[in-house]
Design a protein around this motif. Structure first.
Motif, PDB file in Angstrom:
ATOM      1  N   GLY A  33      54.565  32.991  75.610  1.00 13.44           N
ATOM      2  CA  GLY A  33      53.668  31.852  75.777  1.00 13.44           C
ATOM      3  C   GLY A  33      53.563  30.960  74.562  1.00 13.44           C
ATOM      4  O   GLY A  33      53.044  29.841  74.637  1.00 13.44           O
ATOM      5  N   ALA A  34      54.063  31.433  73.424  1.00 15.02           N
ATOM      6  CA  ALA A  34      53.977  30.649  72.190  1.00 15.02           C
ATOM      7  C   ALA A  34      55.114  29.638  72.114  1.00 15.02           C
ATOM      8  O   ALA A  34      56.145  29.791  72.762  1.00 15.02           O
ATOM      9  N   THR A  35      54.890  28.608  71.335  1.00 13.58           N
ATOM     10  CA  THR A  35      55.923  27.595  71.127  1.00 13.58           C
ATOM     11  C   THR A  35      56.235  27.504  69.639  1.00 13.58           C
ATOM     12  O   THR A  35      55.463  27.948  68.796  1.00 13.58           O
ATOM     13  N   GLY A  36      57.378  26.936  69.333  1.00 11.64           N
ATOM     14  CA  GLY A  36      57.787  26.760  67.950  1.00 11.64           C
ATOM     15  C   GLY A  36      58.962  27.655  67.616  1.00 11.64           C
ATOM     16  O   GLY A  36      59.576  28.268  68.482  1.00 11.64           O
ATOM     17  N   GLU A  42      57.308  31.368  63.823  1.00 13.40           N
ATOM     18  CA  GLU A  42      55.976  30.908  64.225  1.00 13.40           C
ATOM     19  C   GLU A  42      55.484  31.673  65.452  1.00 13.40           C
ATOM     20  O   GLU A  42      54.316  32.065  65.523  1.00 13.40           O
ATOM     21  N   ARG A  43      56.384  31.884  66.400  1.00  7.44           N
ATOM     22  CA  ARG A  43      56.016  32.619  67.609  1.00  7.44           C
ATOM     23  C   ARG A  43      55.642  34.059  67.281  1.00  7.44           C
ATOM     24  O   ARG A  43      54.705  34.614  67.847  1.00  7.44           O
ATOM     25  N   THR A  52      52.007  35.704  67.864  1.00  8.34           N
ATOM     26  CA  THR A  52      51.925  36.952  68.619  1.00  8.34           C
ATOM     27  C   THR A  52      51.151  38.007  67.839  1.00  8.34           C
ATOM     28  O   THR A  52      50.285  38.693  68.385  1.00  8.34           O
TER      29      THR A  52
END
Length: 108
Positions: A48-51, A55-56, A60
């Motif tokens: 669900g994270a972006t980048g 960064e993810r 997390t």
């Protein structure tokens, strides 16, 4: 210490050790659940994270900190039960040794 005291102590330690087996199973089951929860949460948070990947991963790690803490506490519980069981086993061996010494003394 009289033989009946030793026998009673051995019985109590044996019963406590048997309870430890169940407690260890429960603690290990709880740990497995916490690890499953952490794996699912980390996968979901990462997807669900972006980048960039770094960064993810950081996102997390932040999002799953409480779940990771619960897993770590579950690990500590498993270790605590194992340590307690080793202590009880040592006490059992010590009492058995005392019983053998008393038995040898009675033969004299």
């Amino acid at each position: 210490m009289i033989p009946s005291d030793i026998a009673r102590e051995l019985l109590e330690l044996t019963q406590t050790n048997k309870k430890g087996v169940d407690a260890l199973f429960d603690a290990e089951t709880n740990l497995a659940e916490r690890e499953k929860d952490l794996d699912k949460a980390e996968a979901s948070a990462f997807l669900g994270a972006t980048g960039a990947v770094a960064e993810r991963q950081a996102i997390t790690k932040l999002e799953c900190a409480d779940i990771r803490f619960a897993r770590d506490i579950a690990k500590a519980q498993v270790n605590r039960v194992r340590t307690k069981m080793r202590t009880i086993e040592s006490q059992l061996m010590a009492q058995a040794t005392v019983a053998k010494i008393m038995q040898a003394e009675m033969k004299l």
